[in-house]
Design a protein around this motif. Structure first.
Motif, PDB file in Angstrom:
ATOM      1  N   GLN A 126      23.585  66.867 -14.197  1.00  0.00           N
ATOM      2  CA  GLN A 126      24.182  65.636 -13.821  1.00  0.00           C
ATOM      3  C   GLN A 126      23.298  65.253 -12.317  1.00  0.00           C
ATOM      4  O   GLN A 126      23.181  65.995 -11.473  1.00  0.00           O
ATOM      5  CB  GLN A 126      25.466  65.402 -13.441  1.00  0.00           C
ATOM      6  N   SER A 127      23.004  63.808 -12.207  1.00  0.00           N
ATOM      7  CA  SER A 127      21.980  63.348 -11.034  1.00  0.00           C
ATOM      8  C   SER A 127      22.445  62.025 -10.894  1.00  0.00           C
ATOM      9  O   SER A 127      22.625  61.251 -11.687  1.00  0.00           O
ATOM     10  CB  SER A 127      20.669  63.794 -11.215  1.00  0.00           C
ATOM     11  N   GLN A 128      22.311  61.572  -9.596  1.00  0.00           N
ATOM     12  CA  GLN A 128      22.293  60.046  -9.075  1.00  0.00           C
ATOM     13  C   GLN A 128      20.900  59.280  -9.234  1.00  0.00           C
ATOM     14  O   GLN A 128      20.736  58.186  -9.251  1.00  0.00           O
ATOM     15  CB  GLN A 128      23.043  59.875  -7.719  1.00  0.00           C
ATOM     16  N   LEU A 129      19.918  60.390  -9.529  1.00  0.00           N
ATOM     17  CA  LEU A 129      18.705  59.581  -9.681  1.00  0.00           C
ATOM     18  C   LEU A 129      18.737  59.007 -11.020  1.00  0.00           C
ATOM     19  O   LEU A 129      19.486  59.415 -11.913  1.00  0.00           O
ATOM     20  CB  LEU A 129      17.702  61.024  -9.786  1.00  0.00           C
ATOM     21  N   PRO A 130      17.942  58.083 -11.079  1.00  0.00           N
ATOM     22  CA  PRO A 130      16.530  57.546 -10.387  1.00  0.00           C
ATOM     23  C   PRO A 130      17.285  56.636  -9.222  1.00  0.00           C
ATOM     24  O   PRO A 130      16.260  55.926  -8.656  1.00  0.00           O
ATOM     25  CB  PRO A 130      15.966  57.035 -11.469  1.00  0.00           C
ATOM     26  N   TRP A 131      18.461  56.381  -9.117  1.00  0.00           N
ATOM     27  CA  TRP A 131      18.847  55.449  -7.988  1.00  0.00           C
ATOM     28  C   TRP A 131      19.377  56.222  -6.733  1.00  0.00           C
ATOM     29  O   TRP A 131      19.974  57.258  -6.938  1.00  0.00           O
ATOM     30  CB  TRP A 131      20.013  54.495  -8.456  1.00  0.00           C
ATOM     31  N   PHE A 132      19.432  55.428  -5.700  1.00  0.00           N
ATOM     32  CA  PHE A 132      20.231  55.902  -4.772  1.00  0.00           C
ATOM     33  C   PHE A 132      20.921  54.908  -4.034  1.00  0.00           C
ATOM     34  O   PHE A 132      21.725  55.293  -3.087  1.00  0.00           O
ATOM     35  CB  PHE A 132      18.932  56.090  -3.319  1.00  0.00           C
ATOM     36  N   SER A 148      14.865  65.916   1.767  1.00  0.00           N
ATOM     37  CA  SER A 148      15.027  64.835   2.833  1.00  0.00           C
ATOM     38  C   SER A 148      16.001  63.941   2.486  1.00  0.00           C
ATOM     39  O   SER A 148      16.931  63.421   3.153  1.00  0.00           O
ATOM     40  CB  SER A 148      13.549  64.135   3.001  1.00  0.00           C
ATOM     41  N   ILE A 149      16.119  63.639   1.291  1.00  0.00           N
ATOM     42  CA  ILE A 149      17.345  62.781   0.649  1.00  0.00           C
ATOM     43  C   ILE A 149      18.623  63.519   0.886  1.00  0.00           C
ATOM     44  O   ILE A 149      19.637  62.892   1.443  1.00  0.00           O
ATOM     45  CB  ILE A 149      16.957  62.308  -0.767  1.00  0.00           C
ATOM     46  N   ILE A 150      18.729  64.738   0.571  1.00  0.00           N
ATOM     47  CA  ILE A 150      19.944  65.795   0.969  1.00  0.00           C
ATOM     48  C   ILE A 150      20.385  65.584   2.521  1.00  0.00           C
ATOM     49  O   ILE A 150      21.561  65.373   2.805  1.00  0.00           O
ATOM     50  CB  ILE A 150      20.088  66.883  -0.002  1.00  0.00           C
ATOM     51  N   LYS A 151      19.468  65.918   3.379  1.00  0.00           N
ATOM     52  CA  LYS A 151      19.590  65.800   4.850  1.00  0.00           C
ATOM     53  C   LYS A 151      20.064  64.462   5.037  1.00  0.00           C
ATOM     54  O   LYS A 151      20.896  64.738   6.123  1.00  0.00           O
ATOM     55  CB  LYS A 151      18.430  66.282   5.138  1.00  0.00           C
ATOM     56  N   THR A 152      19.542  63.493   4.691  1.00  0.00           N
ATOM     57  CA  THR A 152      19.820  62.041   4.998  1.00  0.00           C
ATOM     58  C   THR A 152      21.241  61.748   4.554  1.00  0.00           C
ATOM     59  O   THR A 152      22.015  61.106   5.544  1.00  0.00           O
ATOM     60  CB  THR A 152      18.838  61.121   4.759  1.00  0.00           C
ATOM     61  N   ASN A 153      21.571  61.993   3.293  1.00  0.00           N
ATOM     62  CA  ASN A 153      22.747  61.758   2.687  1.00  0.00           C
ATOM     63  C   ASN A 153      23.411  62.965   2.177  1.00  0.00           C
ATOM     64  O   ASN A 153      23.132  63.355   0.872  1.00  0.00           O
ATOM     65  CB  ASN A 153      22.531  60.606   1.604  1.00  0.00           C
ATOM     66  N   THR A 154      24.299  63.727   2.944  1.00  0.00           N
ATOM     67  CA  THR A 154      24.673  64.853   2.323  1.00  0.00           C
ATOM     68  C   THR A 154      25.615  64.906   1.097  1.00  0.00           C
ATOM     69  O   THR A 154      26.021  65.568   0.416  1.00  0.00           O
ATOM     70  CB  THR A 154      25.748  65.670   3.535  1.00  0.00           C
ATOM     71  N   SER A 155      26.125  63.653   1.039  1.00  0.00           N
ATOM     72  CA  SER A 155      27.117  63.477  -0.494  1.00  0.00           C
ATOM     73  C   SER A 155      26.223  63.084  -1.657  1.00  0.00           C
ATOM     74  O   SER A 155      27.016  62.604  -2.745  1.00  0.00           O
ATOM     75  CB  SER A 155      28.192  62.322  -0.066  1.00  0.00           C
ATOM     76  N   ASN A 189      13.647  82.357 -11.180  1.00  0.00           N
ATOM     77  CA  ASN A 189      12.762  81.273 -11.251  1.00  0.00           C
ATOM     78  C   ASN A 189      13.343  80.099 -10.946  1.00  0.00           C
ATOM     79  O   ASN A 189      14.420  79.429 -11.231  1.00  0.00           O
ATOM     80  CB  ASN A 189      12.553  81.274 -12.580  1.00  0.00           C
ATOM     81  N   ASP A 190      12.817  79.420  -9.879  1.00  0.00           N
ATOM     82  CA  ASP A 190      13.615  78.125  -9.101  1.00  0.00           C
ATOM     83  C   ASP A 190      12.896  76.874  -9.943  1.00  0.00           C
ATOM     84  O   ASP A 190      11.526  76.936 -10.135  1.00  0.00           O
ATOM     85  CB  ASP A 190      12.789  78.044  -7.622  1.00  0.00           C
ATOM     86  N   ILE A 191      13.873  76.186 -10.816  1.00  0.00           N
ATOM     87  CA  ILE A 191      13.579  75.366 -11.681  1.00  0.00           C
ATOM     88  C   ILE A 191      13.740  73.852 -11.034  1.00  0.00           C
ATOM     89  O   ILE A 191      13.787  73.049 -11.942  1.00  0.00           O
ATOM     90  CB  ILE A 191      13.969  75.624 -13.074  1.00  0.00           C
ATOM     91  N   SER A 192      13.991  73.839  -9.942  1.00  0.00           N
ATOM     92  CA  SER A 192      14.520  72.657  -9.102  1.00  0.00           C
ATOM     93  C   SER A 192      13.527  71.381  -9.414  1.00  0.00           C
ATOM     94  O   SER A 192      12.245  71.812  -9.271  1.00  0.00           O
ATOM     95  CB  SER A 192      14.816  72.822  -7.826  1.00  0.00           C
ATOM     96  N   LYS A 193      14.071  70.253  -9.419  1.00  0.00           N
ATOM     97  CA  LYS A 193      13.183  69.042  -9.286  1.00  0.00           C
ATOM     98  C   LYS A 193      13.041  68.712  -7.871  1.00  0.00           C
ATOM     99  O   LYS A 193      13.873  68.355  -7.200  1.00  0.00           O
ATOM    100  CB  LYS A 193      13.753  68.062  -9.963  1.00  0.00           C
ATOM    101  N   LYS A 194      11.679  68.988  -7.322  1.00  0.00           N
ATOM    102  CA  LYS A 194      11.833  69.108  -5.663  1.00  0.00           C
ATOM    103  C   LYS A 194      11.834  67.578  -5.297  1.00  0.00           C
ATOM    104  O   LYS A 194      11.938  67.539  -4.061  1.00  0.00           O
ATOM    105  CB  LYS A 194      10.564  70.086  -5.257  1.00  0.00           C
ATOM    106  N   GLU A 195      11.065  66.714  -6.235  1.00  0.00           N
ATOM    107  CA  GLU A 195      10.991  65.509  -5.565  1.00  0.00           C
ATOM    108  C   GLU A 195      10.935  64.333  -6.780  1.00  0.00           C
ATOM    109  O   GLU A 195      10.768  64.744  -7.803  1.00  0.00           O
ATOM    110  CB  GLU A 195       9.577  65.213  -4.805  1.00  0.00           C
ATOM    111  N   TYR A 196      11.147  63.165  -6.497  1.00  0.00           N
ATOM    112  CA  TYR A 196      11.080  62.256  -7.333  1.00  0.00           C
ATOM    113  C   TYR A 196      10.284  60.933  -7.111  1.00  0.00           C
ATOM    114  O   TYR A 196      10.343  60.500  -6.037  1.00  0.00           O
ATOM    115  CB  TYR A 196      12.848  61.568  -7.542  1.00  0.00           C
TER     116      TYR A 196
END
Length: 282
Positions: free
Chosen positions: A220-226, A195-202, A176-183
Motif C-alpha cells: 500500500q502507498s499514498q503514491l502517486p499523490w502527495f 526526501s519525501i519521508i524526511k519532509t513528511n514523516t507520516s 535484495n533491496d526491491i524498494s521503489k527509490k523514487e517516483y
C-alpha cells in the motif's frame, strides 16, 4: 479178505459178508475221498484267504509306514518353514522397525535461522524449519518487523522500519533491496523516497507488503499523490521484471481507498477488501 471155498458149508453166508464188507470199504473210500476233496478245497480257499489277508495286512503296514514317513517329512518341513517364517518374520519386523526408524528420521524436523543486518543497521532473524535440508521459512523476529512469507515458504519480504525500504530474502537468506527509490510524475518530476519521508514523516511510501504468488508482491502507498490525505493505492512489484506499478492488470486499473484490508489468498489471486468492497488482485 480171502475168497471162501465153495465147499464151505457157510459159503453163501461168507460171500454175502464179503460183498457187504467190499461195499463198506468202497463206501469208506468214497467218503474219505469226498472228505479229502472237501478238505483240500477248504484248505485251498483258506490259503488264498490267508494270502490275501496277509497281503492286505502287508499293504496296510506299508501304507502306515509311508504315512508315518510322509507325516514326519511334512512335520519336519513345517518346522523348517515355521523356523524360516519366524526368521523371515523377525527379519521383516527388523526391517519394518528399521523402516519406521528411517521414516522417523526422514520426518525429523530441525529448525534454524539466519541472522541478517538490514540496510538501516537493524539486525533481524529469519527462522526456518528444515526436513532433509529442505528449508521453509516460518517466522521473522523481532516482532516489530512487518513481513510476509511467500506461499511456497521459500521467500520473505520485509518492510524496514523508518526507511520504508522493501527487502526481499530468498531461502538462503540472501538480501535484495526491491524498494521503489523514487517516483516520476506525469510531468517528469522525480520525487525521492528518502526526501519525501524526511519532509513528511507520516507519508506512506510503502506499507503492508503481501505475496500474491511467488513472483508478485503487493503493498500500500499514498503514491502517486502527495495531497490526498488517507487515500492509499495498491501497488504491485513483479520480482522477475523488477517493475513497480499501480495500474493493475485484470481490468482493475487503479485500486485505492481509505481502508484497505487483505483477505484470503486463492489460486487466482489475493482477496482485497477496499472500503468494504471485495476485489481479487492478481
Amino acid at each position: 479178505m480171502p475168497k471162501p471155498s465153495i465147499f464151505s458149508k457157510d459159503y453163501d453166508e461168507k460171500m454175502r459178508k464179503r460183498k457187504r464188507n467190499r461195499r463198506i470199504a468202497v463206501l469208506i473210500v468214497l467218503i474219505v475221498a469226498v472228505i479229502a476233496i472237501v478238505i483240500a478245497s477248504f484248505s485251498s480257499k483258506i490259503g488264498v484267504n490267508v494270502k490275501l489277508g496277509m497281503n492286505k495286512i502287508k499293504g496296510i503296514v506299508i501304507t502306515r509306514m509311508n504315512k508315518d514317513s510322509t507325516d514326519k517329512t511334512n512335520k519336519d518341513s513345517n518346522n523348517n518353514s515355521k523356523v524360516k517364517n519366524e526368521e523371515t518374520g523377525n527379519n521383516s519386523e527388523n526391517k519394518n522397525s528399521d523402516a519406521v526408524v528411517q521414516k522417523e528420521e526422514v520426518k525429523k524436523e530441525e529448525t534454524g535461522e539466519y541472522t541478517v543486518k538490514l540496510p538501516n543497521g537493524e539486525e533481524i532473524k529469519l527462522k526456518y524449519s528444515a526436513i532433509n535440508n529442505e528449508k521453509n521459512y516460518i517466522e521473522v523476529t523481532p516482532k516489530t518487523i512487518v513481513y510476509d512469507i511467500s506461499p511456497s515458504k521459500k521467500q520473505v519480504v520485509v518492510l524496514e522500519n523508518g526507511t520504508q525500504n522493501l527487502i526481499l530474502f530468498d531461502i538462503n537468506g540472501t538480501l535484495n533491496d526491491i524498494s521503489k527509490k523514487e517516483y516520476m510524475s506525469s510531468k517528469g518530476t522525480v520525487f525521492s523516497k528518502d526526501s519525501i519521508i524526511k519532509t513528511n514523516t507520516s507519508f506512506i511510501w510503502c506499507a503492508l507488503p503481501k505475496f500474491i504468488n511467488e513472483d508478485n508482491i503487493i503493498y500500500q502507498s499514498q503514491l502517486p499523490w502527495f495531497n490526498k490525505g488517507s487515500i492509499k493505492y495498491i501497488w504491485k512489484y513483479t520480482i522477475s521484471s523488477k517493475v513497480h506499478e499501480h495500474n493493475l492488470n485484470g481490468g482493475l486499473g487503479e485500486v485505492f481507498g481509505a481502508d484497505i484490508k487483505y483477505g484470503k489468498l486463492y489460486s487466482d489471486g489475493l482477496e482485497v477488501i477496499i472500503d468494504g468492497n471485495v476485489k481479487i488482485v492478481k
